[in-house]
Design a protein around this motif. Sequence first.
Motif, PDB file in Angstrom:
ATOM      1  N   THR A  45       0.847  -1.184   0.000  1.00 27.06           N
ATOM      2  CA  THR A  45       0.000   0.000   0.000  1.00 27.06           C
ATOM      3  C   THR A  45       0.888   1.241   0.000  1.00 27.06           C
ATOM      4  OG1 THR A  45      -1.788   1.181   1.131  1.00 27.06           O
ATOM      5  CG2 THR A  45      -0.253   0.005   2.530  1.00 27.06           C
ATOM      6  N   SER A  46       0.493   2.246  -0.768  1.00 28.69           N
ATOM      7  CA  SER A  46       1.293   3.472  -0.808  1.00 28.69           C
ATOM      8  C   SER A  46       1.068   4.337   0.429  1.00 28.69           C
ATOM      9  CB  SER A  46       1.002   4.270  -2.080  1.00 28.69           C
ATOM     10  OG  SER A  46      -0.359   4.665  -2.119  1.00 28.69           O
TER      11      SER A  46
ATOM     12  N   GLU B 263      -5.790   9.303   0.010  1.00 27.38           N
ATOM     13  CA  GLU B 263      -5.792   8.417  -1.147  1.00 27.38           C
ATOM     14  C   GLU B 263      -4.660   7.400  -1.003  1.00 27.38           C
ATOM     15  OE1 GLU B 263      -6.339  10.131  -5.204  1.00 27.38           O
ATOM     16  OE2 GLU B 263      -4.293   9.394  -5.476  1.00 27.38           O
ATOM     17  N   THR B 264      -4.872   6.209  -1.539  1.00 24.83           N
ATOM     18  CA  THR B 264      -3.822   5.203  -1.567  1.00 24.83           C
ATOM     19  C   THR B 264      -4.006   4.295  -2.770  1.00 24.83           C
ATOM     20  OG1 THR B 264      -2.588   3.591  -0.258  1.00 24.83           O
ATOM     21  CG2 THR B 264      -4.965   3.399  -0.212  1.00 24.83           C
ATOM     22  N   GLN B 265      -2.951   3.601  -3.112  1.00 27.89           N
ATOM     23  CA  GLN B 265      -3.022   2.545  -4.111  1.00 27.89           C
ATOM     24  C   GLN B 265      -2.531   1.274  -3.441  1.00 27.89           C
ATOM     25  OE1 GLN B 265      -1.623   3.233  -8.133  1.00 27.89           O
ATOM     26  NE2 GLN B 265      -0.789   1.149  -8.214  1.00 27.89           N
TER      27      GLN B 265
ATOM     28  N   ASP C 158      -1.487  -2.618  -4.237  1.00 33.72           N
ATOM     29  CA  ASP C 158      -1.102  -3.555  -5.288  1.00 33.72           C
ATOM     30  C   ASP C 158      -1.023  -4.952  -4.690  1.00 33.72           C
ATOM     31  OD1 ASP C 158      -0.638  -1.542  -7.351  1.00 33.72           O
ATOM     32  OD2 ASP C 158       1.099  -0.977  -6.142  1.00 33.72           O
TER      33      ASP C 158
ATOM     34  N   SER D 100      -4.421  -3.858  -8.988  1.00 34.44           N
ATOM     35  CA  SER D 100      -4.179  -2.606  -8.271  1.00 34.44           C
ATOM     36  C   SER D 100      -5.517  -1.947  -8.001  1.00 34.44           C
ATOM     37  CB  SER D 100      -3.297  -1.662  -9.090  1.00 34.44           C
ATOM     38  OG  SER D 100      -2.015  -2.208  -9.249  1.00 34.44           O
TER      39      SER D 100
ATOM     40  N   LYS E  76      -7.296   1.611  -6.283  1.00 34.40           N
ATOM     41  CA  LYS E  76      -7.128   2.974  -5.769  1.00 34.40           C
ATOM     42  C   LYS E  76      -8.268   3.239  -4.787  1.00 34.40           C
ATOM     43  CE  LYS E  76      -6.798   7.762  -7.307  1.00 34.40           C
ATOM     44  NZ  LYS E  76      -6.826   8.648  -8.486  1.00 34.40           N
TER      45      LYS E  76
ATOM     46  N   THR F   3      -9.938   6.177  -2.352  1.00 36.02           N
ATOM     47  CA  THR F   3      -9.976   7.612  -2.056  1.00 36.02           C
ATOM     48  C   THR F   3     -11.028   7.869  -0.979  1.00 36.02           C
ATOM     49  OG1 THR F   3     -11.538   7.970  -3.871  1.00 36.02           O
ATOM     50  CG2 THR F   3      -9.229   8.373  -4.333  1.00 36.02           C
TER      51      THR F   3
ATOM     52  N   ARG G 284     -10.875  -0.534  -8.916  1.00 34.11           N
ATOM     53  CA  ARG G 284      -9.802  -1.316  -9.518  1.00 34.11           C
ATOM     54  C   ARG G 284      -9.236  -0.528 -10.690  1.00 34.11           C
ATOM     55  NH1 ARG G 284      -9.763  -7.638 -11.324  1.00 34.11           N
ATOM     56  NH2 ARG G 284      -7.735  -7.564 -12.321  1.00 34.11           N
ATOM     57  N   ILE G 285      -7.905  -0.377 -10.709  1.00 34.65           N
ATOM     58  CA  ILE G 285      -7.266   0.377 -11.797  1.00 34.65           C
ATOM     59  C   ILE G 285      -6.395  -0.499 -12.674  1.00 34.65           C
ATOM     60  CG2 ILE G 285      -7.377   2.611 -10.661  1.00 34.65           C
ATOM     61  CD1 ILE G 285      -4.507   2.218  -9.718  1.00 34.65           C
TER      62      ILE G 285
END
Length: 96
Positions: free
Chosen positions: A18-19, A61-63, A65, A79, A81, A83, A94-95
């Motif tokens: 996670t970012s 916000e986070t991404q 993976d 991945s 995202k 928010t 899902r991105i």
Amino acid sequence: MLCNSKNNETDAEFSITTSEGRLLQWDQETGEVKELGKSGTFKGSEKIFWSPLSDGKPVKETQIDVDLFIGKPLQDNVSVKITIEAENAFIAKRIK
């Protein structure tokens, strides 16, 4: 999950990153919460949770993976995202 008659959930491992925020494990029997940081590799049978808190404040916000492995080869990845829309309201998309 990509499983067939030769593979099952116990053969699977997930690499999760996670970012922002943090990954957690929660023991339902003891109530103990274990902080795992921003990334790790876990067995398919493990339940991993994401917390939006970073230094006590919610992230905007986070991404996240996720890579799925059955044995050594990469089987699939995704991945997502996440928010924040409003206080305690998040949207996941899902991105990849």
